[in-house]
Each structure stands twice: as C-alpha cells, then as structure tokens.
Design a protein around this motif. Structure first.
Motif, PDB file in Angstrom:
ATOM      1  N   HIS A 129      -2.897  17.748  22.970  1.00 27.68           N
ATOM      2  CA  HIS A 129      -2.015  17.123  23.954  1.00 27.68           C
ATOM      3  C   HIS A 129      -0.697  16.830  23.239  1.00 27.68           C
ATOM      4  O   HIS A 129      -0.664  16.002  22.322  1.00 27.68           O
ATOM      5  CB  HIS A 129      -2.668  15.842  24.476  1.00 27.68           C
ATOM      6  N   VAL A 130       0.365  17.540  23.639  1.00 29.27           N
ATOM      7  CA  VAL A 130       1.644  17.468  22.930  1.00 29.27           C
ATOM      8  C   VAL A 130       2.694  16.812  23.820  1.00 29.27           C
ATOM      9  O   VAL A 130       2.904  17.238  24.964  1.00 29.27           O
ATOM     10  CB  VAL A 130       2.126  18.873  22.504  1.00 29.27           C
ATOM     11  N   THR A 131       3.349  15.788  23.293  1.00 29.84           N
ATOM     12  CA  THR A 131       4.442  15.116  23.996  1.00 29.84           C
ATOM     13  C   THR A 131       5.741  15.373  23.238  1.00 29.84           C
ATOM     14  O   THR A 131       5.827  15.111  22.032  1.00 29.84           O
ATOM     15  CB  THR A 131       4.186  13.597  24.087  1.00 29.84           C
ATOM     16  N   LEU A 132       6.739  15.886  23.952  1.00 28.93           N
ATOM     17  CA  LEU A 132       8.064  16.151  23.391  1.00 28.93           C
ATOM     18  C   LEU A 132       9.047  15.176  24.014  1.00 28.93           C
ATOM     19  O   LEU A 132       9.262  15.196  25.230  1.00 28.93           O
ATOM     20  CB  LEU A 132       8.483  17.599  23.682  1.00 28.93           C
ATOM     21  N   ALA A 133       9.616  14.299  23.199  1.00 28.81           N
ATOM     22  CA  ALA A 133      10.486  13.232  23.714  1.00 28.81           C
ATOM     23  C   ALA A 133      11.941  13.686  23.685  1.00 28.81           C
ATOM     24  O   ALA A 133      12.593  13.676  22.638  1.00 28.81           O
ATOM     25  CB  ALA A 133      10.302  11.961  22.884  1.00 28.81           C
ATOM     26  N   GLY A 134      12.446  14.115  24.848  1.00 27.40           N
ATOM     27  CA  GLY A 134      13.839  14.504  24.956  1.00 27.40           C
ATOM     28  C   GLY A 134      14.035  16.002  25.007  1.00 27.40           C
ATOM     29  O   GLY A 134      13.160  16.788  24.632  1.00 27.40           O
ATOM     30  N   GLY A 135      15.211  16.409  25.493  1.00 29.34           N
ATOM     31  CA  GLY A 135      15.528  17.817  25.588  1.00 29.34           C
ATOM     32  C   GLY A 135      15.793  18.430  24.227  1.00 29.34           C
ATOM     33  O   GLY A 135      16.284  17.776  23.312  1.00 29.34           O
ATOM     34  N   GLY A 136      15.451  19.724  24.085  1.00 32.42           N
ATOM     35  CA  GLY A 136      15.703  20.425  22.840  1.00 32.42           C
ATOM     36  C   GLY A 136      14.712  20.127  21.729  1.00 32.42           C
ATOM     37  O   GLY A 136      14.876  20.637  20.614  1.00 32.42           O
TER      38      GLY A 136
ATOM     39  N   VAL B 267      -1.286  27.326  28.037  1.00 33.67           N
ATOM     40  CA  VAL B 267      -0.382  26.174  27.944  1.00 33.67           C
ATOM     41  C   VAL B 267      -0.175  25.626  29.350  1.00 33.67           C
ATOM     42  O   VAL B 267       0.343  26.331  30.226  1.00 33.67           O
ATOM     43  CB  VAL B 267       0.972  26.561  27.321  1.00 33.67           C
ATOM     44  N   TYR B 268      -0.591  24.386  29.560  1.00 37.31           N
ATOM     45  CA  TYR B 268      -0.446  23.736  30.870  1.00 37.31           C
ATOM     46  C   TYR B 268       0.623  22.662  30.760  1.00 37.31           C
ATOM     47  O   TYR B 268       0.584  21.804  29.874  1.00 37.31           O
ATOM     48  CB  TYR B 268      -1.767  23.102  31.294  1.00 37.31           C
ATOM     49  N   VAL B 269       1.600  22.714  31.682  1.00 34.85           N
ATOM     50  CA  VAL B 269       2.709  21.752  31.654  1.00 34.85           C
ATOM     51  C   VAL B 269       2.362  20.562  32.540  1.00 34.85           C
ATOM     52  O   VAL B 269       2.347  20.664  33.767  1.00 34.85           O
ATOM     53  CB  VAL B 269       4.018  22.406  32.129  1.00 34.85           C
ATOM     54  N   ARG B 270       2.086  19.461  31.903  1.00 35.04           N
ATOM     55  CA  ARG B 270       1.737  18.250  32.645  1.00 35.04           C
ATOM     56  C   ARG B 270       2.979  17.603  33.255  1.00 35.04           C
ATOM     57  O   ARG B 270       2.927  17.071  34.367  1.00 35.04           O
ATOM     58  CB  ARG B 270       1.033  17.271  31.695  1.00 35.04           C
TER      59      ARG B 270
ATOM     60  N   GLN C 130       6.589  21.857  35.620  1.00 30.35           N
ATOM     61  CA  GLN C 130       5.439  20.976  35.834  1.00 30.35           C
ATOM     62  C   GLN C 130       4.349  21.670  36.657  1.00 30.35           C
ATOM     63  O   GLN C 130       4.623  22.317  37.659  1.00 30.35           O
ATOM     64  CB  GLN C 130       5.879  19.699  36.539  1.00 30.35           C
ATOM     65  N   TYR C 131       3.120  21.540  36.195  1.00 34.28           N
ATOM     66  CA  TYR C 131       1.895  22.086  36.798  1.00 34.28           C
ATOM     67  C   TYR C 131       1.736  23.598  36.601  1.00 34.28           C
ATOM     68  O   TYR C 131       0.768  24.176  37.094  1.00 34.28           O
ATOM     69  CB  TYR C 131       1.793  21.749  38.289  1.00 34.28           C
ATOM     70  N   ASP C 132       2.646  24.236  35.871  1.00 28.31           N
ATOM     71  CA  ASP C 132       2.478  25.653  35.574  1.00 28.31           C
ATOM     72  C   ASP C 132       1.422  25.839  34.478  1.00 28.31           C
ATOM     73  O   ASP C 132       1.301  25.012  33.563  1.00 28.31           O
ATOM     74  CB  ASP C 132       3.786  26.274  35.090  1.00 28.31           C
ATOM     75  N   MET C 133       0.678  26.928  34.578  1.00 23.97           N
ATOM     76  CA  MET C 133      -0.257  27.328  33.529  1.00 23.97           C
ATOM     77  C   MET C 133       0.213  28.658  32.947  1.00 23.97           C
ATOM     78  O   MET C 133       0.407  29.628  33.686  1.00 23.97           O
ATOM     79  CB  MET C 133      -1.673  27.470  34.079  1.00 23.97           C
TER      80      MET C 133
ATOM     81  N   VAL D 298       2.585  18.564  27.476  1.00 20.05           N
ATOM     82  CA  VAL D 298       1.804  19.764  27.718  1.00 20.05           C
ATOM     83  C   VAL D 298       0.407  19.642  27.109  1.00 20.05           C
ATOM     84  O   VAL D 298       0.179  18.878  26.171  1.00 20.05           O
ATOM     85  CB  VAL D 298       2.492  21.028  27.141  1.00 20.05           C
ATOM     86  N   LEU D 299      -0.515  20.419  27.673  1.00 16.21           N
ATOM     87  CA  LEU D 299      -1.846  20.594  27.103  1.00 16.21           C
ATOM     88  C   LEU D 299      -1.939  22.019  26.570  1.00 16.21           C
ATOM     89  O   LEU D 299      -1.596  22.969  27.275  1.00 16.21           O
ATOM     90  CB  LEU D 299      -2.929  20.377  28.154  1.00 16.21           C
TER      91      LEU D 299
END
Length: 253
Positions: free
Chosen positions: A124-131, A146-149, A163-166, A188-189
């Motif tokens: 479970h990956v969290t990216l804080a901010g653009g870029g 790769v699932y976009v939460r 969002q919600y794309d697999m 993302v997951l």
C-alpha cells in the motif's frame, strides 16, 4: 466469525489474511455501533499452489500499533497475530506498507507481514503531493496489478491511471515506477506475485485445479465438512453451538 469457532474484530489499518485451505465458512459484518459511519474495505483473493489446496485453514491478523486487532475467541482456528512493516522515504513524502514482502512462506522467523504459500508482494503506497515518485523492484515474469485508490498516477511510459483504475502491468521485471500527477498526491495498491502456473477451475468461492477437485469440494461442503451454516443474526451462543455440531462432520472427512 467462522466455522472453526474463531471470532475477531479489526479496524482501520488492520489486515485479516485468511487461508481457506481445504474448506471453512466465515462471515464478515460491519460493527456500526448503532450509528452510520463511512467504511472502506478491500477483499483480495489469492490462489493457492496445488500442493497447498488441502492444507488446514488458518488466519493471520496483522496491524500497526494503533490498529484495532482483537481475537475475542480463537476456537480451533490457528491464529497468528502480528504486524506488517511500514517504511517512509523521501522525508515522509512516500509511505509504503508491506502486507506481504515478496518472499515465500516459511516458519516466519519472526519477520513481520503475512506468511504466504507462494512469493507475493502486497504493498500500500501513499505519495504525498504531485511529482512524487516511487520504485518497487519486481522479478522478471511476475504478474503485477496497480490499483489507484485515490489521485492520479503515471505508471510508466506516460500512461496515467485515475482513481479506481486497475492497471495490468507487463511481466518484464525490473523496477515498477509510479509517480503522482495529482497536486493532492495519490494512494495505490500494488499486487504482484510469481505465477503459479496451474490450471484454474472454479465454482462460486471454490477454486481448484480440475473439475473433479471442484466436485469433491462441493460434496464436502454439502456434507458439512466445511462447517454448518448459521444465520448472520445468530447470537454468539447460537453460533458456537453450530460450530460444535459440525466437529464430528469435519473429523469424518
């Protein structure tokens, strides 16, 4: 609650990793506490290698120090209670929770994360901010989803997922590169694993390697070898009674 007499509660940040093996029954119910709350839960199914299909069922309950992870009653279910690692990179702009770290099962040796029957990565990956970018190494030949939460991410080659794309990635191996293209960041997951390479034949929730195996499993279910069904409105006492009634059927299997 399950047909082995196990009852547990878990909440935000917790993972119930259930291996059904040769068969069990279970229910999952929201604990609303008498009021409406917004909930989010992901149920992810993983296939077992042929040699593990008929293993006894077991459950792993994994969480972080602030997660609700409570085994109210273990019954006859083997329950492993543990944690999973979380790492922060780039000054906290990248946060990765490894529910499974890509290695195969073993005795665990005290390592955190889920023990699996084939090499699997669940991150479970969290990216804080653009870029903000993150790379995850993957072996050649592995399946990767790769699932976009939330947010939007570039998953390589300029392909942007919302969002919600697999996304179904290639099996070329090397580092999986994801980059947030949303000012608010992305979440993302990543689901990846070594292909099992065995036939798949399914009927409902039963997944085996041949129709004959599926037929055998259905006969076991109908004979009560998975356990005896109970109403979701049943009290704990009523549910426990059904579990006790099913024990002779399971032993006769």
């Amino acid at each position: 609650r399950d047909s082995f007499g196990c009852k547990m509660r878990y909440g935000d940040g917790a993972v119930q990793w259930m291996t059904a093996g040769r068969g069990m029954l279970h229910e999952e119910m929201w604990d609303l506490g008498g009021a409406f709350h917004e909930h989010e839960l992901y149920q992810i199914w993983l296939n077992l290698p042929p040699g593990a299909k008929m293993e006894p069922p077991r459950v792993q309950l994994l969480g972080r120090p602030d997660s609700l992870c409570e085994v109210e009653r273990a019954g006859e279910m083997p329950v492993r209670v543990g944690s999973y690692p979380m790492v922060e990179l780039q000054g906290g702009r990248v946060q990765v929770r490894y529910l499974s770290d890509g290695t195969a099962a073993g005795d665990g040796n005290g390592r955190p994360g889920a023990l699996t029957r084939s090499p699997v990565t669940v991150a479970h990956v969290t990216l804080a901010g653009g870029g903000v970018r993150h790379e995850l190494p993957l072996p050649e030949g592995w399946t990767c989803l790769v699932y976009v939460r939330s947010g939007r991410v570039d998953v390589g080659g300029g392909t942007v997922a919302s969002q919600y794309d697999m996304c179904y990635m290639g099996r070329t191996g090397g580092p999986l590169q994801i980059e947030s293209v949303s000012d608010g960041g992305a979440d993302v997951l990543i689901l990846a694993g070594q292909p099992i390479g065995a036939p798949v034949v399914a009927s409902g929730t039963i997944v085996m390697n041949s129709q004959a195996q599926v037929d055998d499993a259905l006969r076991d279910y109908q004979a009560g070898a998975f356990g005896l069904p109970w109403e979701h409105t049943a009290t704990d006492a009523e549910w426990e009674k059904r579990c006790e009634q099913a024990k002779p059927l399971a032993r006769a299997r």
